[in-house]
Design a protein around this motif. Structure first.
Motif, PDB file in Angstrom:
ATOM      1  N   GLN A 597      30.818 -22.380  -2.335  1.00 11.90           N
ATOM      2  CA  GLN A 597      30.465 -21.752  -3.591  1.00 11.90           C
ATOM      3  C   GLN A 597      30.656 -22.733  -4.745  1.00 11.90           C
ATOM      4  O   GLN A 597      31.559 -23.552  -4.745  1.00 11.90           O
ATOM      5  CB  GLN A 597      31.331 -20.520  -3.857  1.00 11.90           C
ATOM      6  CG  GLN A 597      30.965 -19.772  -5.113  1.00 11.90           C
ATOM      7  CD  GLN A 597      31.781 -18.515  -5.308  1.00 11.90           C
ATOM      8  OE1 GLN A 597      31.413 -17.674  -6.113  1.00 11.90           O
ATOM      9  NE2 GLN A 597      32.889 -18.338  -4.599  1.00 11.90           N
ATOM     10  N   SER A 627      27.750 -19.755   3.429  1.00  8.57           N
ATOM     11  CA  SER A 627      28.751 -18.716   3.632  1.00  8.57           C
ATOM     12  C   SER A 627      29.147 -18.671   5.095  1.00  8.57           C
ATOM     13  O   SER A 627      28.296 -18.674   5.983  1.00  8.57           O
ATOM     14  CB  SER A 627      28.199 -17.348   3.220  1.00  8.57           C
ATOM     15  OG  SER A 627      29.071 -16.319   3.640  1.00  8.57           O
ATOM     16  N   GLN A 639      23.215 -19.790   1.198  1.00  8.38           N
ATOM     17  CA  GLN A 639      23.234 -18.849   0.093  1.00  8.38           C
ATOM     18  C   GLN A 639      22.149 -19.198  -0.927  1.00  8.38           C
ATOM     19  O   GLN A 639      21.847 -20.375  -1.159  1.00  8.38           O
ATOM     20  CB  GLN A 639      24.597 -18.872  -0.600  1.00  8.38           C
ATOM     21  CG  GLN A 639      25.745 -18.480   0.317  1.00  8.38           C
ATOM     22  CD  GLN A 639      25.596 -17.060   0.809  1.00  8.38           C
ATOM     23  OE1 GLN A 639      25.791 -16.104   0.071  1.00  8.38           O
ATOM     24  NE2 GLN A 639      25.238 -16.909   2.076  1.00  8.38           N
TER      25      GLN A 639
END
Length: 860
Positions: A597, A627, A639
């Motif tokens: 992320q 992910s 993602q």
């Protein structure tokens, strides 16, 4: 931003934060201010009227300073405080002058309700450690509220003490009289103990806030900036002994297919319970709280939500006994979450099946919503001048489910009783600085039929914090370890399973094999005061760190870097009285270096001069992140990038009517994903004692590509699968949430409250795709490599609807003693094969409870 560059940024901020002098003075505060107390020859009558003899002799202090809206200036009206004491109580007399007494806001409400009205707050640092203390509040109608203070300024509002207070509106303003038993306060025996003191007065109609021991709005810390009470000669600590036995009459109805007991539906049963709550002073510094056979029938059901993510939903603690000490256990790594006590430990679900030792599978007719608690005890307080301790132990009943059988339904124990033990200790280093520890242990007292729940667990951590004397600079750390002991390691629960067998080990949501040990840590630093504020943090959690039996950590296998900076303006400008602008960057990596992320956030908050709140939030999340939580077999799913934000506006809450509106929208530039929601809040006060609140929210998520299934030659995929085929689909979902509350205060001791939530949600899959020939224990799944496939004849879709309600009539017929009448309706999710609809209300399993609870209070 790479992991290395993020670490450099965190290190630079840490060094900058620690560079100022360690013992700089505190500017613009009144720590030397004192108010002299007098000994009362006769206790004052607590009626809010300062006409007792003691108030004719006690010195009066009116040295208050305005904090809002004009920070540091003289108050627009005068306020005075007087202090007296005797061998059992400390008394406060407060005059709040007002040239327009007819405009004083004096709203009735239930005790501990922080209603928006004219009020006085008292901050007491009886230990004089500048870190732990007490907070007492009274409004112009005599409504009382209290809290414990810890970590200098954090309020534990769930703490409750038995004390008295009254208010009186007169022709020159209003006055308050307060009596606090010394047994409520913790302090050391001394010839002349020194208590820290501060007071704050709020004038609702103007928003003016004045403070006795003044500190600027941009300053940090509460107790460390207090003045003092002088002349408390020869008062002695008192041992508290409070007993609260209670009895409960209960009528329950379990409705398997919806309906209502009022329509004669459901299986009904009557029951009664007896229990005891007790508070005992073990020493001048330690208090023991005990509850035996506690009843939480008056507690609201958890708010229903649609959670389609791969993360567990977090629900706050609502039970009074555990709420009272919850804040004392808090650490940055969440080793202690009291909601785990009494939570179901097995994965058995209604309409599922259960295979017993006879080899036969039985249909499960019902499962409990919560597990009863036999007893719980908590010790909290101080040992000596610097060491504080909080420890909790609780014993729960076995977990029972109802199954169908040849002789009719019967209950089966699927998990044994469990014992939960936690301890939190802190050694004060002066002010808000400390070194601390946490220890937890969860032990099953038998064997569970669910292999995933058939184990014991424990965790430990050490943590510390340094805070500069003025509270402006601070740094902290925490290091933690977690263990899983005994029980099953394999999903089959067979003692013959081993690493060389075909048995599958128990795995977590990302495919990680459940391991015996894990570790975690966090390091951070901040510049917390002044206009410009900085914060930086580094956190790691190993793949096998698991505290789910007692704590709450929703992520693992992560290195996380956070940097935040904000500019805060607390002085009026243009049409605004305060403002904040902040920027936040977060990057996360798996332990193998995969980026999971990266996001950038910007936020602006403004408060207008007429007390409207405006908030704008923007976020950008670039792509190229993976992910590990989507596939449950070790696969890494690409993602989508994302950009969007939200805004909300809240009108002035001081009036009889207020409204809040907000909306959010996120989209992906490279895919068709979109997320949107909108809400409306309303608050209405038709009369001073009656308040109504309502929130309506609608949400929609479209074209969210999800992994639906994975198949390998041996069946379902797991990390050892050699060749895998993934099925994916686009998920659309919607939800509607209507929540309403009302509170009607008939007096300061008699109140009627209500809560209702109507919730409906639906989801369906379309646009099916496939990924074939995937190999490796941690494969990467890229969106562009998918191939479209035919939609199944019956694509997965569902909807559910539920209605929860709670009505409580509460009468405090004597201090600490209550009669409570409760109606509670809690529904489970009734599923239908339709999109967003309320048809599920007709088949939702529902529990209705009517109860009357009588509590008696005895102080010895």
């Amino acid at each position: 931003m790479s992991a290395q560059s993020s670490a450099i940024v965190a290190g630079v901020v840490l060094l900058c934060s620690l560079s100022p002098a360690l013992h700089a003075g505190i500017a613009g505060e009144d720590r030397t201010k004192q108010v002299a107390a007098v000994k009362a020859q006769a206790a004052p009558v607590i009626d809010g009227k300062l006409n007792d003899t003691v108030w004719q002799t006690a010195p009066s202090d009116d040295r208050f300073t305005q904090r809002r809206p004009n920070d540091g200036t003289a108050p627009s009206v005068r306020t005075t405080v007087q202090v007296a004491y005797d061998s059992e109580n400390i008394y406060f007399g407060i005059q709040a002058y007002d040239p327009n007494p007819e405009k004083i806001s004096a709203r009735l409400a239930r005790r501990d309700s922080l209603v928006d009205s004219d009020n006085i707050e008292i901050y007491l640092d009886s230990r004089h450690d500048h870190d732990n203390g007490y907070w007492f509040r009274i409004n112009a109608a005599g409504v009382l509220a209290d809290a414990q203070i810890h970590d200098n300024s954090r309020l534990n509002l769930q703490w409750n003490a038995v004390w008295r207070g009254a208010a009186h509106i007169h022709k020159t303003g209003w006055s308050a009289e307060i009596s606090i038993p010394l047994s409520v306060l913790r302090f050391s025996k001394s010839h002349n103990p020194l208590f820290g003191l501060n007071l704050k007065r709020t004038i609702r109609r103007s928003g003016e806030v004045v403070q006795w021991a003044y500190s600027p709005r941009n300053a940090q810390g509460t107790l460390s900036r207090s003045g003092h009470i002088a002349n408390l000669h020869e008062i002695a600590p008192q041992r508290v002994v409070h007993l609260q036995p209670f009895g409960v009459l209960r009528f329950e109805s379990e409705l398997q297919q919806g309906g209502s007991v009022l329509a004669a539906d459901g299986d009904k049963k009557f029951a009664y319970d007896l229990g005891l709550d007790a508070k005992l002073g073990l020493s001048d510094g330690l208090t023991l709280d005990v509850t035996i056979n506690p009843d939480f029938g008056q507690v609201e059901a958890d708010p229903v939500q649609l959670n389609l993510s791969t993360f567990e939903a977090f629900f706050t603690e609502r039970r009074p006994f555990f709420l009272e000490g919850a804040g004392l256990f808090g650490t940055d790594i969440g080793l202690i979450h009291a909601r785990r006590i009494g939570q179901r430990s097995t994965r058995f679900r209604r309409t599922g099946s259960l295979t017993l030792s006879d080899g036969q599978a039985y249909e499960i007719l019902s499962v409990p919503q919560a597990i009863p608690i036999y007893a719980a005890a908590r010790i909290s307080g101080t040992l000596g001048k610097r060491f504080s301790l909080t420890a909790l132990n609780a014993l729960t009943a076995p977990e029972l489910v109802t199954i169908a059988g040849g002789q009719g339904p019967r209950e089966i124990e699927v998990a044994p009783s469990r014992n939960y033990a936690v301890a939190r200790g802190k050694f004060g280093l002066g002010g808000s600085s400390y070194l601390g520890f946490v220890g937890t242990a969860v032990n099953r007292l038998g064997t569970s039929l669910d292999p995933a729940a058939n184990h014991d667990s424990s965790s430990q951590s050490i943590d510390g914090r340094w805070v500069r004397q003025d509270g402006r600079y601070r740094a902290y750390f925490q290091l933690a370890a977690a263990q899983r002991g005994g029980g099953d390691l394999y999903a089959e629960g067979d003692v013959n399973c081993n690493d060389d067998s075909n048995c599958r080990p128990l795995i977590r949501r990302d495919g990680t094999i459940v391991g015996p040990n894990g570790s975690a840590g966090e390091f951070g630093a901040a510049k917390a005061g002044g206009a410009l504020r900085l914060y930086s943090r580094y956190r790691f959690i190993s793949p096998n760190f698991n505290v789910g039996d007692m704590g709450f950590e929703n992520d693992w296998d992560t290195h996380q870097f956070v940097f935040n900076t904000s500019y805060n303006r607390e002085k009026e400008f243009s049409s605004f009285q305060r403002a904040r602008v902040s920027f936040n960057a977060v990057s996360e990596y798996l332990f193998d270096g995969t980026r999971k992320q990266l996001r950038y956030n910007a936020e602006t908050y403004l408060q207008t001069k007429n007390f409207w709140d405006l908030n704008l939030f923007l976020q950008f999340r670039p792509g190229n992140s993976l992910s590990s939580r989507e596939t449950a077999d070790g696969g890494r799913f690409e993602q989508s990038d994302q950009v969007g934000g939200y805004f909300d506006v809240l009108s002035d809450t001081r009036g009889d009517y207020n409204v809040g509106v907000g909306a959010e929208y996120f989209t992906s530039p490279s895919t068709e994903l979109s997320l949107s929601s909108a809400y409306l809040n309303m608050g209405i006060r038709p009369t001073a004692p009656l308040e109504l609140k309502m929130q309506a929210k609608v949400s929609e998520r479209s074209n969210d590509l999800r992994v639906v299934d994975c198949q390998a030659d041996e069946g379902d995929c797991w990390q050892r699968s050699l060749l895998r085929t993934y099925t994916l689909a686009l998920q659309d979902s919607q939800s509607f949430d209507l929540t309403a509350r009302f509170g009607w205060a008939l007096s300061t001791t008699l109140t009627f409250e209500g809560y209702m939530q109507l919730f409906a949600a639906g989801s369906e899959l379309s646009g099916y795709r496939e990924l074939r020939g995937i190999t490796g224990s941690t494969p990467t799944l890229l969106r562009n490599n998918t191939t479209s496939i035919a939609t199944p004849d019956n694509p997965e879709k569902f909807s559910f609807a539920t209605l929860n309600a709670n009505l409580i009539l509460r009468w405090e017929w004597a201090p600490g003693a209550t009669i409570i009448g409760v109606y509670t309706r809690s529904g489970r999710h009734g599923r239908q094969q339709n999109r967003l609809a309320f048809a599920g209300l007709r088949n939702a399993q529902t529990e209705e409870i009517f109860l009357v609870k009588l509590t008696i209070f005895a102080g010895l």
